[in-house]
Design a protein around this motif. Sequence first.
Motif, mmCIF file in Angstrom:
data_model
loop_
_atom_site.group_PDB
_atom_site.id
_atom_site.type_symbol
_atom_site.label_atom_id
_atom_site.label_comp_id
_atom_site.label_asym_id
_atom_site.label_seq_id
_atom_site.Cartn_x
_atom_site.Cartn_y
_atom_site.Cartn_z
ATOM 1 N N LEU A 61 1.003 -0.839 -0.326
ATOM 2 C CA LEU A 61 -0.518 -0.320 0.058
ATOM 3 C C LEU A 61 0.874 1.850 0.404
ATOM 4 O O LEU A 61 0.120 2.191 0.010
ATOM 5 C CB LEU A 61 -1.024 0.117 1.531
ATOM 6 C CG LEU A 61 -2.081 -0.980 1.318
ATOM 7 C CD1 LEU A 61 -2.997 -1.345 2.363
ATOM 8 C CD2 LEU A 61 -3.455 -0.406 0.103
ATOM 9 N N ALA A 62 1.737 1.605 -0.404
ATOM 10 C CA ALA A 62 2.870 2.483 -0.218
ATOM 11 C C ALA A 62 2.974 2.572 -1.361
ATOM 12 O O ALA A 62 3.734 3.547 -1.652
ATOM 13 C CB ALA A 62 4.474 1.934 0.261
ATOM 14 N N LEU A 63 2.860 1.947 -2.364
ATOM 15 C CA LEU A 63 2.278 2.084 -3.636
ATOM 16 C C LEU A 63 1.229 3.247 -4.262
ATOM 17 O O LEU A 63 -0.261 1.925 -3.795
ATOM 18 C CB LEU A 63 2.283 0.680 -4.801
ATOM 19 C CG LEU A 63 4.309 0.021 -4.758
ATOM 20 C CD1 LEU A 63 4.108 -0.911 -5.232
ATOM 21 C CD2 LEU A 63 4.806 0.901 -4.717
ATOM 22 N N PRO A 64 0.829 3.922 -4.308
ATOM 23 C CA PRO A 64 -0.415 4.962 -4.936
ATOM 24 C C PRO A 64 -1.031 4.633 -5.879
ATOM 25 O O PRO A 64 -2.083 4.277 -5.540
ATOM 26 C CB PRO A 64 0.857 5.753 -5.868
ATOM 27 C CG PRO A 64 0.951 5.771 -5.072
ATOM 28 C CD PRO A 64 2.574 4.387 -4.997
ATOM 29 N N ALA A 65 -0.705 2.854 -6.521
ATOM 30 C CA ALA A 65 -2.010 2.253 -7.567
ATOM 31 C C ALA A 65 -2.826 1.389 -7.036
ATOM 32 O O ALA A 65 -3.967 0.606 -6.727
ATOM 33 C CB ALA A 65 -1.238 2.378 -8.721
ATOM 34 N N SER A 66 -1.859 0.866 -5.386
ATOM 35 C CA SER A 66 -2.478 -0.253 -4.170
ATOM 36 C C SER A 66 -4.048 -0.032 -4.477
ATOM 37 O O SER A 66 -4.965 -1.095 -4.658
ATOM 38 C CB SER A 66 -1.375 -0.166 -3.999
ATOM 39 O OG SER A 66 -0.156 -1.043 -3.732
ATOM 40 N N PRO A 67 -4.439 0.953 -3.531
ATOM 41 C CA PRO A 67 -6.105 0.929 -3.132
ATOM 42 C C PRO A 67 -7.171 0.896 -4.487
ATOM 43 O O PRO A 67 -7.570 -0.135 -4.158
ATOM 44 C CB PRO A 67 -6.445 2.174 -2.965
ATOM 45 C CG PRO A 67 -4.654 2.620 -1.905
ATOM 46 C CD PRO A 67 -3.921 2.588 -3.208
ATOM 47 N N VAL A 68 -6.812 1.577 -5.363
ATOM 48 C CA VAL A 68 -7.735 1.788 -6.576
ATOM 49 C C VAL A 68 -7.779 0.090 -6.842
ATOM 50 O O VAL A 68 -8.771 -0.502 -7.132
ATOM 51 C CB VAL A 68 -7.363 2.244 -7.409
ATOM 52 C CG1 VAL A 68 -8.143 1.902 -9.071
ATOM 53 C CG2 VAL A 68 -7.559 3.923 -7.131
ATOM 54 N N GLU A 69 -6.641 -0.904 -7.162
ATOM 55 C CA GLU A 69 -6.590 -2.019 -7.282
ATOM 56 C C GLU A 69 -7.000 -3.028 -6.614
ATOM 57 O O GLU A 69 -8.029 -4.017 -7.206
ATOM 58 C CB GLU A 69 -4.830 -2.566 -7.469
ATOM 59 C CG GLU A 69 -4.620 -1.419 -9.189
ATOM 60 C CD GLU A 69 -2.691 -2.140 -8.576
ATOM 61 O OE1 GLU A 69 -1.944 -2.025 -10.003
ATOM 62 O OE2 GLU A 69 -2.246 -2.623 -8.144
ATOM 63 N N ILE A 70 -6.807 -2.923 -5.419
ATOM 64 C CA ILE A 70 -7.520 -3.391 -4.429
ATOM 65 C C ILE A 70 -9.093 -3.511 -4.631
ATOM 66 O O ILE A 70 -9.878 -4.316 -4.369
ATOM 67 C CB ILE A 70 -7.689 -3.373 -3.390
ATOM 68 C CG1 ILE A 70 -6.365 -3.634 -2.747
ATOM 69 C CG2 ILE A 70 -8.286 -3.855 -2.581
ATOM 70 C CD1 ILE A 70 -5.341 -3.194 -1.386
ATOM 71 N N TYR A 71 -9.547 -2.161 -4.816
ATOM 72 C CA TYR A 71 -11.128 -1.829 -4.723
ATOM 73 C C TYR A 71 -11.336 -2.175 -6.212
ATOM 74 O O TYR A 71 -12.891 -3.069 -5.992
ATOM 75 C CB TYR A 71 -11.625 -0.830 -5.208
ATOM 76 C CG TYR A 71 -13.139 0.447 -5.183
ATOM 77 C CD1 TYR A 71 -13.609 -0.182 -4.065
ATOM 78 C CD2 TYR A 71 -13.334 1.052 -6.690
ATOM 79 C CE1 TYR A 71 -15.407 0.762 -4.249
ATOM 80 C CE2 TYR A 71 -14.499 0.714 -7.215
ATOM 81 C CZ TYR A 71 -15.195 0.446 -5.637
ATOM 82 O OH TYR A 71 -16.718 1.110 -6.104
ATOM 83 N N GLU A 72 -10.796 -2.595 -7.237
ATOM 84 C CA GLU A 72 -10.844 -3.270 -8.389
ATOM 85 C C GLU A 72 -11.292 -4.804 -8.352
ATOM 86 O O GLU A 72 -12.598 -4.672 -8.886
ATOM 87 C CB GLU A 72 -10.381 -1.991 -9.510
ATOM 88 C CG GLU A 72 -10.523 -0.564 -9.795
ATOM 89 C CD GLU A 72 -9.881 -0.583 -11.303
ATOM 90 O OE1 GLU A 72 -8.772 -0.714 -11.255
ATOM 91 O OE2 GLU A 72 -10.468 0.634 -11.458
ATOM 92 N N GLU A 73 -11.125 -5.015 -7.465
ATOM 93 C CA GLU A 73 -10.677 -6.521 -7.816
ATOM 94 C C GLU A 73 -11.468 -6.731 -7.174
ATOM 95 O O GLU A 73 -12.602 -8.312 -7.739
ATOM 96 C CB GLU A 73 -9.048 -6.636 -6.895
ATOM 97 C CG GLU A 73 -9.223 -8.563 -6.741
ATOM 98 C CD GLU A 73 -8.242 -8.948 -6.453
ATOM 99 O OE1 GLU A 73 -7.305 -10.033 -6.453
ATOM 100 O OE2 GLU A 73 -7.294 -8.119 -6.479
#
Length: 271
Positions: A61-73
């Motif tokens: 989650l220190a990578l900026p794209a991770s929250p959206v990737e979790i949500y979309e999955e």
Amino acid sequence: MGKTALITGASSGIGRDLTKLFARDGYDLVLVARSESVLSRLTKELQEQFGISVKVIVKDLALPASPVEIYEELQKESIRVNVLVNNAGFGLYGFFSETDGQAEWEMIQLNIAALTQLTKLFLPAMMERGEGKILNVASMAAFQPGPLMAVYYATKAYVLSFSEALANELQGTGVSVTALCPGPTSTGFEKRAGLEQSKLFKSGTMDSETVANIGYVGLMQNKTVVIPGLKNKLMAFSVRFLPRNTVTRIVRMVQGKLKHEPRTPSQNIKA
């Protein structure tokens, strides 16, 4: 349909102990952390003991794209999140002029940005359903500045302020927000951050299981701020009546090691 809790930083410490509490009460789980092997072992343990469904998402989650990737999955798999636990975070010890700037940027991304973005993504559906809970793990560090851990303390102040404001905005919606503010806790943080000999940790710690239990009860009771332990409650209350420069000097004193205060940054730790 059963309820699902999403827990970040689920592989160890308070996060791991929270998974067991939710599983005990019949929640299906979405577990997020960086270590696939640790999450796989935890998943097997939870499924065997409680018979729940567990989904593992390996993300940093220190990578900026991770929250959206979790949500979309989760959207693709039609997994509805009823409880969001923003537990993942890390600290960095040392003088700000000498600490690793990249590590501090990652700390801000994890402790602040990821927490905020995950809340932004999952909150609307909770409001639409008229029910939901959000647990943000802050810290006693949220109540005062923290010399030798300046950025960490500042990130936790954000978490507390954000949680209290959001809790107020959500009154009457059926969605509650709780900020858990533990003091020194035995999670391995102190050892890997080089704080074992600091007065802060020498003065006594709580175990992560106790902290998780107190936080879980407070969440279920829709409390806005939960401070585990009488000593921690008294500390949070007392800083309101002391001059800020006095509070800062006290924190500096307890943060410094008993025998020697290093002039080089210690190792950082991620949850």
